[in-house]
Design a protein around this motif. Structure first.
Motif, PDB file in Angstrom:
ATOM      1  N   ARG A  63       0.734  -1.109   0.066  1.00 58.63           N
ATOM      2  CA  ARG A  63       0.027  -0.039  -0.013  1.00 58.63           C
ATOM      3  C   ARG A  63       0.892   1.195   0.032  1.00 58.63           C
ATOM      4  O   ARG A  63       0.515   2.251  -0.876  1.00 58.63           O
ATOM      5  N   MET A  64       1.880   1.353   0.668  1.00 59.43           N
ATOM      6  CA  MET A  64       2.856   2.332   0.836  1.00 59.43           C
ATOM      7  C   MET A  64       3.490   2.563  -0.691  1.00 59.43           C
ATOM      8  O   MET A  64       3.697   3.614  -1.169  1.00 59.43           O
ATOM      9  N   ILE A  65       3.969   1.479  -1.425  1.00 57.97           N
ATOM     10  CA  ILE A  65       4.452   1.488  -2.721  1.00 57.97           C
ATOM     11  C   ILE A  65       3.518   2.184  -3.639  1.00 57.97           C
ATOM     12  O   ILE A  65       4.009   3.056  -4.562  1.00 57.97           O
ATOM     13  N   GLU A  66       2.300   1.632  -3.583  1.00 59.12           N
ATOM     14  CA  GLU A  66       1.258   2.330  -4.381  1.00 59.12           C
ATOM     15  C   GLU A  66       0.950   3.748  -4.333  1.00 59.12           C
ATOM     16  O   GLU A  66       0.830   4.474  -5.112  1.00 59.12           O
ATOM     17  N   GLN A  67       0.929   4.187  -3.206  1.00 63.23           N
ATOM     18  CA  GLN A  67       0.798   5.514  -2.832  1.00 63.23           C
ATOM     19  C   GLN A  67       2.100   6.560  -3.416  1.00 63.23           C
ATOM     20  O   GLN A  67       1.878   7.544  -3.862  1.00 63.23           O
ATOM     21  N   ILE A  76      11.701   4.625  -2.310  1.00 60.31           N
ATOM     22  CA  ILE A  76      11.062   5.236  -1.092  1.00 60.31           C
ATOM     23  C   ILE A  76      12.310   5.242  -0.080  1.00 60.31           C
ATOM     24  O   ILE A  76      12.967   3.762  -0.082  1.00 60.31           O
ATOM     25  N   VAL A  77      12.701   6.095   0.746  1.00 60.80           N
ATOM     26  CA  VAL A  77      13.779   6.044   1.667  1.00 60.80           C
ATOM     27  C   VAL A  77      13.186   6.352   2.989  1.00 60.80           C
ATOM     28  O   VAL A  77      12.090   6.700   3.313  1.00 60.80           O
ATOM     29  N   ALA A  99       8.681   9.243  -0.166  1.00 60.28           N
ATOM     30  CA  ALA A  99       8.620   8.899  -1.529  1.00 60.28           C
ATOM     31  C   ALA A  99       9.807   9.885  -2.554  1.00 60.28           C
ATOM     32  O   ALA A  99       9.565  11.116  -1.896  1.00 60.28           O
ATOM     33  N   VAL A 100      10.560   9.507  -3.144  1.00 55.37           N
ATOM     34  CA  VAL A 100      11.509  10.235  -3.761  1.00 55.37           C
ATOM     35  C   VAL A 100      11.540   9.984  -5.284  1.00 55.37           C
ATOM     36  O   VAL A 100      11.357   8.686  -5.759  1.00 55.37           O
TER      37      VAL A 100
END
Length: 103
Positions: A63-67, A76-77, A99-100
């Protein structure tokens, strides 16, 4: 998507896009809970709980990756995980980071 617990990606520059997170709340199954209660009397790993939390971490991470992808990030770091009890028998697992866009 590149994911790192470190703040920097060695040898790379990037633009920070913002905080991203993913979470899920998981509850124990009454049948497994009874079985795990017996297991805790003799000691050892509570395998069904380990499996449940591994699945919860994977779901929170996805879910974090999708966001992050929705923001145009390719990495993402500073990724961290947190857990908390929300009620008796249920826990939240959260993954969060920055997110970067790696240049």
């Amino acid at each position: 998507m590149f994911i790192s617990t470190t703040e920097f990606i060695p040898g790379r520059t990037y633009t920070a896009l913002g905080l991203v997170r993913g979470s899920t709340i998981q509850s124990k199954h009454i049948g497994s809970d009874i079985g795990q209660g017996f297991k805790s009397m003799v000691g050892g790993e509570l395998k069904s709980y380990t499996d449940m939390l591994n699945k919860a971490r994977d779901l929170a991470t996805q879910r974090m990756i999708e966001q992050a992808a929705a923001l145009g990030a390719n990495a993402i770091v500073s990724v961290r995980f947190a857990t908390s009890a929300v009620m008796n028998g249920a826990a939240e697992v959260m993954a969060y980071g920055t997110a970067v866009k790696v240049n």
